[in-house]
Enzyme design. Sequence first.
Site, PDB file in Angstrom:
ATOM      1  N   ASP A 107      49.102  40.927  34.266  1.00 31.67           N
ATOM      2  CA  ASP A 107      48.884  42.005  35.604  1.00 31.67           C
ATOM      3  C   ASP A 107      49.579  41.704  37.331  1.00 31.67           C
ATOM      4  O   ASP A 107      50.111  39.730  36.888  1.00 31.67           O
ATOM      5  CB  ASP A 107      47.883  42.514  36.367  1.00 31.67           C
ATOM      6  CG  ASP A 107      46.200  44.040  37.001  1.00 31.67           C
ATOM      7  OD1 ASP A 107      47.780  44.505  38.301  1.00 31.67           O
ATOM      8  OD2 ASP A 107      46.352  44.112  37.582  1.00 31.67           O
ATOM      9  N   GLU A 120      54.640  41.518  39.930  1.00 30.24           N
ATOM     10  CA  GLU A 120      55.852  42.189  39.618  1.00 30.24           C
ATOM     11  C   GLU A 120      56.627  41.633  41.032  1.00 30.24           C
ATOM     12  O   GLU A 120      57.693  41.499  40.924  1.00 30.24           O
ATOM     13  CB  GLU A 120      55.338  43.786  41.170  1.00 30.24           C
ATOM     14  CG  GLU A 120      54.952  44.734  40.855  1.00 30.24           C
ATOM     15  CD  GLU A 120      53.453  44.357  40.336  1.00 30.24           C
ATOM     16  OE1 GLU A 120      52.745  44.014  40.373  1.00 30.24           O
ATOM     17  OE2 GLU A 120      53.250  45.091  38.946  1.00 30.24           O
ATOM     18  N   ASP A 138      47.884  51.550  39.090  1.00 34.48           N
ATOM     19  CA  ASP A 138      46.791  51.782  39.959  1.00 34.48           C
ATOM     20  C   ASP A 138      46.822  53.231  40.592  1.00 34.48           C
ATOM     21  O   ASP A 138      46.990  53.884  41.974  1.00 34.48           O
ATOM     22  CB  ASP A 138      46.222  50.976  40.820  1.00 34.48           C
ATOM     23  CG  ASP A 138      46.147  49.493  40.563  1.00 34.48           C
ATOM     24  OD1 ASP A 138      45.852  49.584  39.457  1.00 34.48           O
ATOM     25  OD2 ASP A 138      46.003  49.168  41.708  1.00 34.48           O
TER      26      ASP A 138
END
Length: 858
Positions: free
Chosen positions: A431, A434, A564
């Site tokens: 997770d 980025e 999300d």
Amino acid sequence: MAVLWLSAVLLVLGTVPLVLSANSSDPDRYGCPGYEVDGEVTASRNSLNANLKLAGDACNIHGTDISRLKLTVEYQTDLRLHVKIEDADSQVYQIQDQVLPRPPSASITTTDTAWLNFTYTTKPFTFKVTRAATGEVLFNTAGSPLIFESQYVHLRTSLPRNVNLYGLGEHSDSFRLPDSNYKRTMWNSESPFIPQNSNLYGTHPVYYDHRTTGTHGVFLLNANGMDIDLGRTDTGRYLEYNTIGGILDFYFFTGPDPATVSEQYALTVGLPAMMPYWALGFHQCKYGWKDLDHVKEVVANYSAAGIPLETMWGDIDYMDKRRDFTPDPARFPLDRYKDFINSLHRNNQHYVMILDPGIANDPSYPTFSRGAQKGAFLRADDGFFYRGRQWAGEVVWPDWFAPDTQTWWTDEIQLTFDPSHGLPVDGLWVDMDEASNMCDNTLCFGEKPTLTSAPTPTPPKNHRRNYPQAPKFHQGLPNRNLFTPSYHIANHAKDHSLSGGTLYTNITNADGTTQYDTHNLYGHLTALATRTALLTLHPRLRPFILTRSTFSGTGSLATHWFGDNASTWPHLRASITQMLSFTALHAMPMVGSDVCGFNLAAKEHLCTRWAMVGAFQPFYRNHADITAPDQEFYRWELVTRAAKRAIETRYRLLDYVYTALYKASETGRPIASPLWFAWPGDEATYAVERQWLWGEYLLVSPVVEEGSMQVEMYLPEDVFYDFWTGERVQGGGKVVVMVDVGWDEIPVHVRGGGIVPMRVRGGMTTEEVRRENFEILVAEGLNGTAKGELYLDDGVSLEAGRNKSVIEFSWDGEWFVMNGTFGFETTVVVERVKVTGVNGTRVEEGSWGLNAGFKVQI
Ligand SMILES: *[C@@H]1O[C@H](CO)[C@@H](O)[C@H](O)[C@H]1NC(C)=O
Ligand SMILES: *[C@@H]1O[C@H](CO)[C@@H](O)[C@H](O)[C@H]1NC(C)=O
Ligand SMILES: *[C@@H]1O[C@H](CO)[C@@H](O)[C@H](O)[C@H]1NC(C)=O
Ligand SMILES: *[C@@H]1O[C@H](CO)[C@@H](O)[C@H](O)[C@H]1NC(C)=O
Ligand SMILES: *[C@@H]1O[C@H](CO)[C@@H](O)[C@H](O)[C@H]1NC(C)=O
Ligand SMILES: *[C@@H]1O[C@H](CO)[C@@H](O)[C@H](O)[C@H]1NC(C)=O
Ligand SMILES: *[C@@H]1O[C@H](CO)[C@@H](O)[C@H](O)[C@H]1NC(C)=O
Ligand SMILES: *[C@@H]1O[C@H](CO)[C@@H](O)[C@H](O)[C@H]1NC(C)=O
Ligand SMILES: CC(=O)N[C@H]1CO[C@H](CO)[C@@H](O)[C@@H]1O
């Protein structure tokens, strides 16, 4: 003129920073000279090479114009054309080969057999790609100068009016892209609530251009931040690339049917990874489960409710101080944690755990100190590791280009997850890759690191460290403004800053490249390192990895969820368009949304509909935020009823889906696709985005409107059979309204001409499903025939070798034939063949083994 435009921009800078990006309807605004062919053009039977030079005075709009370029055109296969424009000195950044291995060029091709034709003009240099057979122009740069500067590369193709463009993910906008005033920004970013008209977590610079004359695809292999602008002119439309670096590395795919473009793209960026069978089961996750007892209760409550639960997930709750690899000793004590995962396994259930690339910057944390020893972390210009804020507090991030980072990451994974002594997880979830940074600068924790991160050995002063294996070329031009380039892509981060919410773009990687050029690859690299580690740990097993951030080709490594989102009806609908983008256009079959929504409170009716929609999408996981109320399916009566029915149906169809996944991994054919893939000539399908084909033969048309008990579905001119009732429905190329769609119902139709293998019943786990016999559903097409496929193997082996069965079914109106290759031995049989056609349904009962072919007259 250029000056006037720039000063106008400066005036509005404070309030509307978006205006800073290019005025797309005015390509000549800078008065840039473009390029011309310089000297001889050399052409061979399958390639063309030329030098280009600036055709006038440099315009130096964003950095400096590069005066000499090199053009390479390769007819790589009959169906794939490669056009590359790079700087003559080969300094400009090009994606490292180990990140994305380039497809080989088939040497047999000649321009005579190629389906595409490349033509050019010399002064100014422009090029066209046409369909060789018809001369139809697919891509045409005439009319707009090529701009190739140190920090800005611009190219525009004009397009006819009647094209339909799709792709350019990741986004939450309409599936068919708007035709004007539309900007797709490519900059992987933390994106809560998946805002529209915005860059999200992934970068996939490929578009599909669908016309009544055929479909083709255009892939720009470029990782740099960019805006891709779509607009209209007086005479047609255009698509424009505005990137802040890299080269123009184009791959053109001929199609001409849509699924063929998907296959050609997948072959170029990497065929999707095959998934374990269990990964298609139902997954439950939540951020905010306080301890192991609570997690056990969730498992027990699923069981008590009779809802199949295949896989439990551990979000960051399990961690001590939010640190990777470190279960909290009080809430998730290691021994009890292992026992729990083992008990799941005894019940044929699975467990997946989260990892974040942000590593706590604390020398007493072994994962950190071992990484520091190995020089595994990115460095700031003060000689210390680059620091920021993530879940673990002050963190450092892996430098995936440093020579020992992979060994460190593999070791950490082995130490923690080796089943002989560690937590025997079945997969890993990466997770925040980025990479997400909660600190907008390096000073969240003061000028100097609060904890000593003094590197060992002391880093060289010069950050362009050149490791021996670093590529000599393509590292990126020197002397650029890597922090605040003057062309602002429309990144949604604060102040549109490139480094906002992520790592500073002026950080140098160990191989000499910079985050400015490699930012969009961070998630892909995290997935790659994690896959490599899992393959070391379990060399014979298919790795299961879920990643939030992606780049072109990540489908060959990992699965993806759409980040999300929120528990809202628009996001239920976005789950469909996002799925279609990944499965059909981006070579990532194993994707899905957070079922019932991540942020905000899920309501019973929304969760009911979402439970059913998710059951017909590849990756099926219920997940919610810590601030959202619990939303496990068993918490509402209606959701329980719907979920049981949905999962039972999903599981009966699991082999049909697994077969589609196998096909995707072998050929790139999509596991789920929009209607125009199946009916490319039917213009009414081009904008349909609430229905999809699940595999090749099931048409899913769910209710996704709040409060609605009906669905308006488009049925192309074809024959369909209601999946639930068997009723024959003649599609008429019209919208059909289906009313009274109950809360536990989801309209599904079988396309005539398809054969769908189904298990006779589902099960509480996919292992139970695998023991069930088959019933084969034959849906006669308009001409009375049908065909289908079935793939069988052990469900987990990386290489099935000969131990697999690749089975074909056919129906000619009289005979049902099953043949193929039968290498997977099984005691499971086909106990029923059901033929549905114009005269209703006929059933043949029997007991036909799956270790050899058979034939039956029905
Ligand atoms: C963009 O250019 C067009 C054509 O020159 C002009 O009409 C329009 O006002 C410009 N838009 C902006 C935002 O500058
Ligand atoms: C490509 O186009 C050029 C110019 O129209 C034409 O001369 C040539 O024959 C075409 N080549 C193929 C292979 O179609
Ligand atoms: C499980 O179900 C019991 C009985 O309904 C309930 O009291 C408990 O809160 C549930 N726990 C979880 C974690 O769902
Ligand atoms: C990056 O740029 C920022 C802002 O100018 C500066 O503070 C920082 O030192 C630079 N970092 C590197 C690694 O050059
Ligand atoms: C029947 O229709 C299908 C689908 O259009 C086609 O692929 C097949 O060749 C046809 N078969 C016959 C016998 O016409
Ligand atoms: C296939 O199965 C046989 C028998 O179980 C086994 O010995 C062999 O290793 C398997 N082959 C592969 C490639 O997995
Ligand atoms: C299976 O049978 C079909 C129809 O009879 C035939 O077209 C196909 O080639 C066969 N495939 C194999 C693998 O034998
Ligand atoms: C359907 O039944 C009718 C009447 O018995 C018969 O004439 C026709 O051939 C049948 N069609 C098919 C496809 O079996
Ligand atoms: C796809 C979609 O509806 N996105 C919305 C999600 O929520 C944010 C914040 O409320 C909106 O800005 C997006 O448009």
